[in-house]
Design a protein around this motif. Structure first.
Motif, mmCIF file in Angstrom:
data_model
loop_
_atom_site.group_PDB
_atom_site.id
_atom_site.type_symbol
_atom_site.label_atom_id
_atom_site.label_comp_id
_atom_site.label_asym_id
_atom_site.label_seq_id
_atom_site.Cartn_x
_atom_site.Cartn_y
_atom_site.Cartn_z
ATOM 1 N N ASN A 141 9.817 4.425 2.054
ATOM 2 C CA ASN A 141 9.948 4.134 3.479
ATOM 3 C C ASN A 141 10.879 2.921 3.592
ATOM 4 O O ASN A 141 10.439 1.784 3.711
ATOM 5 N N LYS A 142 12.167 3.185 3.505
ATOM 6 C CA LYS A 142 13.166 2.118 3.436
ATOM 7 C C LYS A 142 13.282 1.424 4.783
ATOM 8 O O LYS A 142 13.541 2.059 5.796
ATOM 9 N N ARG A 161 0.820 -1.216 0.000
ATOM 10 C CA ARG A 161 0.000 0.000 0.000
ATOM 11 C C ARG A 161 0.850 1.260 0.000
ATOM 12 O O ARG A 161 0.426 2.321 -0.471
ATOM 13 N N GLU A 162 2.072 1.168 0.541
ATOM 14 C CA GLU A 162 2.942 2.343 0.625
ATOM 15 C C GLU A 162 3.498 2.775 -0.733
ATOM 16 O O GLU A 162 3.977 3.902 -0.873
ATOM 17 N N LEU A 163 3.472 1.898 -1.726
ATOM 18 C CA LEU A 163 4.122 2.211 -3.001
ATOM 19 C C LEU A 163 3.345 3.233 -3.820
ATOM 20 O O LEU A 163 3.885 3.781 -4.783
ATOM 21 N N ASP A 164 2.093 3.477 -3.489
ATOM 22 C CA ASP A 164 1.254 4.425 -4.226
ATOM 23 C C ASP A 164 1.149 4.045 -5.703
ATOM 24 O O ASP A 164 1.265 4.871 -6.603
ATOM 25 N N PHE A 177 13.226 -1.525 0.433
ATOM 26 C CA PHE A 177 13.818 -2.583 1.255
ATOM 27 C C PHE A 177 15.294 -2.310 1.510
ATOM 28 O O PHE A 177 16.012 -1.823 0.640
ATOM 29 N N GLU A 178 15.734 -2.662 2.696
ATOM 30 C CA GLU A 178 17.153 -2.709 3.048
ATOM 31 C C GLU A 178 17.513 -4.179 3.175
ATOM 32 O O GLU A 178 16.926 -4.904 3.988
ATOM 33 N N PHE A 179 18.464 -4.655 2.375
ATOM 34 C CA PHE A 179 18.741 -6.083 2.303
ATOM 35 C C PHE A 179 19.873 -6.489 3.228
ATOM 36 O O PHE A 179 20.703 -5.670 3.645
ATOM 37 N N THR A 221 6.663 0.549 -10.440
ATOM 38 C CA THR A 221 6.370 -0.346 -9.314
ATOM 39 C C THR A 221 7.621 -1.072 -8.849
ATOM 40 O O THR A 221 7.906 -1.137 -7.644
ATOM 41 N N MET A 222 8.365 -1.632 -9.799
ATOM 42 C CA MET A 222 9.569 -2.387 -9.431
ATOM 43 C C MET A 222 10.605 -1.484 -8.770
ATOM 44 O O MET A 222 11.224 -1.862 -7.762
ATOM 45 N N ASP A 223 10.800 -0.283 -9.300
ATOM 46 C CA ASP A 223 11.781 0.643 -8.719
ATOM 47 C C ASP A 223 11.397 1.019 -7.289
ATOM 48 O O ASP A 223 12.250 1.067 -6.393
ATOM 49 N N ARG A 224 10.116 1.290 -7.073
ATOM 50 C CA ARG A 224 9.683 1.700 -5.733
ATOM 51 C C ARG A 224 9.787 0.548 -4.734
ATOM 52 O O ARG A 224 10.141 0.764 -3.569
ATOM 53 N N ALA A 225 9.482 -0.653 -5.191
ATOM 54 C CA ALA A 225 9.566 -1.804 -4.285
ATOM 55 C C ALA A 225 11.009 -2.058 -3.862
ATOM 56 O O ALA A 225 11.302 -2.267 -2.676
#
Length: 424
Positions: free
Chosen positions: A256-257, A64-67, A119-121, A111-115
């Motif tokens: 929101n990383k 939901r955060e990805l807008d 994340f911090e891996f 979408t892919m860029d925002r996802a």
């Protein structure tokens, strides 16, 4: 008696200032509340949007955060999270292959860029964005090139292969004699794959997930990309995501990383029983849910792991099953292609024969008679021969033609044709 000044009196009687409203991501689905419109066989067809009842736990909130539309966002964040070294659950593997389908400018890359940015891996290099052109490309990217007998691969890492244009890789899959599709199918279930050649052993050790955007204006174009070469396994292993187009994207969006360590999750007997019952119900409506069952279990495992649960809950598996049912609705329209025209059927017949007999030379004219190709495909057989030879798929013997002085003046075709063996 305490007297108030005019300013204090006004302040005491004024209505309190309301708190600012929380920022809520836009709901693209509200613009398209029922279905996504796609073109199938030249006609507009509607596929239901992914219901929010599919979404579960922390990953549902992350989507939901990805807008962006949830039909893109939710499968994407699950696949990206799979690269975060999630432990396997019993016999269920924590990896996914996902394709976002749609025309240009519909929000796949966004979408892919925002996802990925959200994340911090746990380790460097989780996201790989190189285009893979062959099985050797996978070995070079994730394994050891020309491994010797005294070399071993001991460090298993998880990776997400992000392909902005998934079509590039799938076109390589379709090349005759390509081993890319079998290797990808193997890595769907195993951590390792390899091939022994005269230079040494090419080996790869990776827990691989794939995320890509597949540009398709309609279902027919999709079936051309996911054609016969991918139909035998690779198509069934993919999650296909569709969604309403992203319009007026918020370019001021900030990720929101977060670091979200996965948790080992147990898959209970009750979970397996629920999924098996769902598969049995599919037979009543003439649906083979064998492959979809695998995807449902993987989605349940990953979403439960991200939610830091000890065991896959009843609610979690219910959401995963809803997700599987949505996948069935998408697959009813987006199907792997088979050759439907005469030239395509001719091409398949010729390639199927030579694939079963690699390295053996045959006289083309004799084959045409013996296999009844001249009778079945008289209008296109010669064109198919020229195309296969011109593309380098089939090889054709030639001999020198000399003049009276013994000088070679031209090459003459002998009519002998063959398919080179892989090592050649």
């Amino acid at each position: 008696m305490i007297e108030l000044t005019d300013e204090e009196l006004m302040a005491s009687t004024a209505e309190p200032t309301p708190a600012p409203a929380p920022v809520v991501p836009r709901r693209f689905e509200e613009l398209f509340p029922n279905a996504v419109e796609v073109i199938v066989k030249g006609k507009k067809t509607k596929i239901p949007v992914m219901p929010e009842s599919c979404m579960y736990g922390w990953l549902g909130q992350k989507a939901r955060e990805l807008d962006v539309p949830l039909g893109f966002a939710y499968p994407t964040v699950i696949t990206v999270f799979a690269g975060n070294n999630c432990p396997a659950g019993d016999y269920v593997r924590p990896t996914l292959y996902t394709a976002l389908i749609g025309p240009v400018h519909c929000g796949k890359s966004l979408t892919m860029d925002r996802a990925v940015a959200s994340f911090e891996f746990q380790h460097d290099g989780v996201v790989a964005e190189q285009t893979v052109a062959s099985d050797r490309g996978l070995y070079n990217l994730f394994g050891v090139k020309k491994k010797k007998d005294d070399e071993t691969v001991t460090l298993l890492k998880t990776h997400v292969l992000v392909q902005d244009e998934l079509r590039d890789m799938l076109c390589k899959v379709g090349i005759q004699n390509s081993s890319l599709a079998p290797v990808l199918c193997k890595l769907f279930y195993k951590d390792s794959a390899g091939v022994a050649v005269k230079e040494g052993v090419h080996d790869v050790l990776v827990r691989l997930s794939i995320l890509g955007g597949l540009k398709c204006k309609d279902a027919e174009e999709f079936s051309e990309v996911f054609g016969k070469q991918t139909n035998d396994g690779l198509y069934d292993r993919f999650i296909f995501a569709i969604a309403p187009p992203v319009e007026n994207a918020d370019w001021e969006w900030k990720p929101n990383k977060e670091v979200r360590f996965p948790k080992g999750v147990r898959i209970s007997t009750a979970t397996y029983a629920a999924v098996n019952e769902w598969c049995a119900d599919g037979k009543k409506i003439d649906r083979d849910r064998g492959r979809t069952k695998e995807l449902v279990l993987r989605v349940a495992l990953l979403t439960a792991s991200a939610n830091h649960e000890d065991v896959v809950t009843e609610e979690c598996v219910r959401c995963a099953i809803k997700f599987g049912e949505w996948q069935e609705q998408v697959r009813e329209q987006y199907k792997a292609g088979q050759a439907t025209n005469l030239e395509g059927q001719c091409m398949e017949a010729v390639l199927d024969f030579f694939t079963l007999n690699p390295g053996k030379k045959y006289k083309w004219s004799d084959l045409g008679k013996i296999k009844s190709w001249y009778r079945k495909y008289s209008s296109c057989l010669e064109r198919v021969r020229k195309q296969l030879i011109g593309d380098g798929v089939l090889m054709e013997d030639t001999e020198d033609e000399e003049d009276e002085r013994g000088k070679v003046v031209k090459k003459r075709r002998t009519g002998m044709v063959w398919l080179p063996k892989k090592e050649e």
